[in-house]
Design a protein around this motif. Structure first.
Motif, short mmCIF file in Angstrom:
data_model
loop_
_atom_site.label_atom_id
_atom_site.label_comp_id
_atom_site.label_asym_id
_atom_site.label_seq_id
_atom_site.Cartn_x
_atom_site.Cartn_y
_atom_site.Cartn_z
N THR A 1 0.86 -1.19 0.00
CA THR A 1 0.00 0.00 0.00
C THR A 1 0.89 1.23 0.00
O THR A 1 1.98 1.24 0.58
N VAL A 2 0.43 2.28 -0.68
CA VAL A 2 1.13 3.56 -0.70
C VAL A 2 0.11 4.63 -0.36
O VAL A 2 -0.90 4.79 -1.05
N THR A 3 0.36 5.36 0.73
CA THR A 3 -0.58 6.38 1.19
C THR A 3 0.17 7.65 1.58
O THR A 3 1.40 7.63 1.74
N GLU A 4 -0.58 8.74 1.73
CA GLU A 4 -0.01 9.97 2.27
C GLU A 4 -0.81 10.34 3.51
O GLU A 4 -2.03 10.48 3.44
N VAL A 5 -0.11 10.47 4.64
CA VAL A 5 -0.78 10.67 5.92
C VAL A 5 0.03 11.61 6.81
O VAL A 5 1.21 11.85 6.55
N PRO A 6 -0.57 12.12 7.89
CA PRO A 6 0.22 12.81 8.91
C PRO A 6 1.13 11.80 9.61
O PRO A 6 0.71 10.67 9.87
N PRO A 7 2.36 12.17 9.91
CA PRO A 7 3.30 11.19 10.48
C PRO A 7 3.08 10.97 11.97
O PRO A 7 2.70 11.88 12.70
N PRO A 8 3.35 9.74 12.46
CA PRO A 8 3.36 9.50 13.90
C PRO A 8 4.53 10.23 14.55
O PRO A 8 5.49 10.63 13.88
N ASP A 9 4.47 10.39 15.87
CA ASP A 9 5.50 11.16 16.58
C ASP A 9 6.90 10.62 16.35
O ASP A 9 7.86 11.40 16.18
#
Length: 245
Positions: free
Chosen positions: A108-116
């Motif tokens: 899967t390839v997604t664009e998301v806010p990053p985890p800390d």
């Protein structure tokens, strides 16, 4: 004095190492070990479990425990990350596998806010987003590694890195084409027991640990351009590092 589970496992391991028990051979079952060594059934079970957790044996439901046929993967970090490999269009896996078959599944390839953790590792600003590439690597029909890569979206958005197939040389070759060539890497390793989802995804035998590796790629000017969190089946890997002072 009766043998311990460790001692019985040592004896069976020696038979595997000597070739007396070959890949694919069935190991003595719990009843046979109980009779041979005069131990409790639980001790015999623990002895076999030790070999399974070491990656030397596999259990087949309703059939028994067998010497594992899968050859260990020797992961030489220095060699697999060498620029003369991926820059020439080769996969970094070539250094590990040679001509052994590799496939990538669950991609899967997604664009998301990053985890800390990723914000810290990549040194991202507030509000930044990352492109996430998550996949499972399968060698000879056995899942051996789950990997999740995080890359700053402002660097790679619209590039081949956001496509399922990144092309010859993979992500690092594409980063180089974008002007962000990785020249230095750091890796942190720790051994632990897997979570239930990890055990299911990697189809791990009972009591098999994993090796977790977190790798960060840096450019010449020290910018972090990728964080890759990998979970490896500890039973199928030998990790090799070459260090110089």
């Amino acid at each position: 004095m009766a043998e311990t589970a460790r001692q019985i496992a040592d004896r069976l391991r020696a038979r595997i190492s000597s070739g007396d028990l070959a890949p694919g051979d069935r190991l003595p079952g719990e009843p046979a070990l109980v009779r041979q060594y005069g131990v409790a059934k639980e001790t015999a079970r623990r002895a076999l479990t030790l070999l399974v957790s070491e990656g030397l044996a596999i259990r087949k439901r309703g059939s028994g425990t067998y010497v594992r046929e899968f050859r260990p993967i020797r992961r030489v970090a220095n060699r697999r990350l060498a620029q003369d490999g991926w820059a020439a269009g080769r996969s970094i896996w070539d250094a590990d596998l040679g001509d052994r078959p590799l496939s990538v599944t669950d991609l899967t390839v997604t664009e998301v806010p990053p985890p800390d953790l990723v914000i810290q590792g990549l040194g991202l600003d507030d509000g930044a987003r990352v492109v996430v590439r998550d996949r499972l690597f399968v060698v000879e029909n056995e899942p051996v590694q789950a990997a999740t890569s995080y890359l700053p979206a402002d660097l790679v958005r619209g590039s081949a890195i956001t496509q399922p197939d990144t092309g010859p040389g993979g992500t690092y070759a594409r980063l180089a084409e974008l002007g962000f060539k990785p020249v230095r890497f750091s890796e942190e390793l720790r051994a632990r027991m897997p979570s239930q989802p990890e055990a299911e995804r990697l189809r791990l035998a009972e009591a098999t640990p994993v090796v977790e590796i977190c790798r960060i790629a840096f450019t010449e000017d020290g910018r972090a351009v990728e964080m890759n969190q990998m979970v490896l089946d500890a039973g199928v890997y030998v990790l090799e590092y070459h260090l110089s002072s």
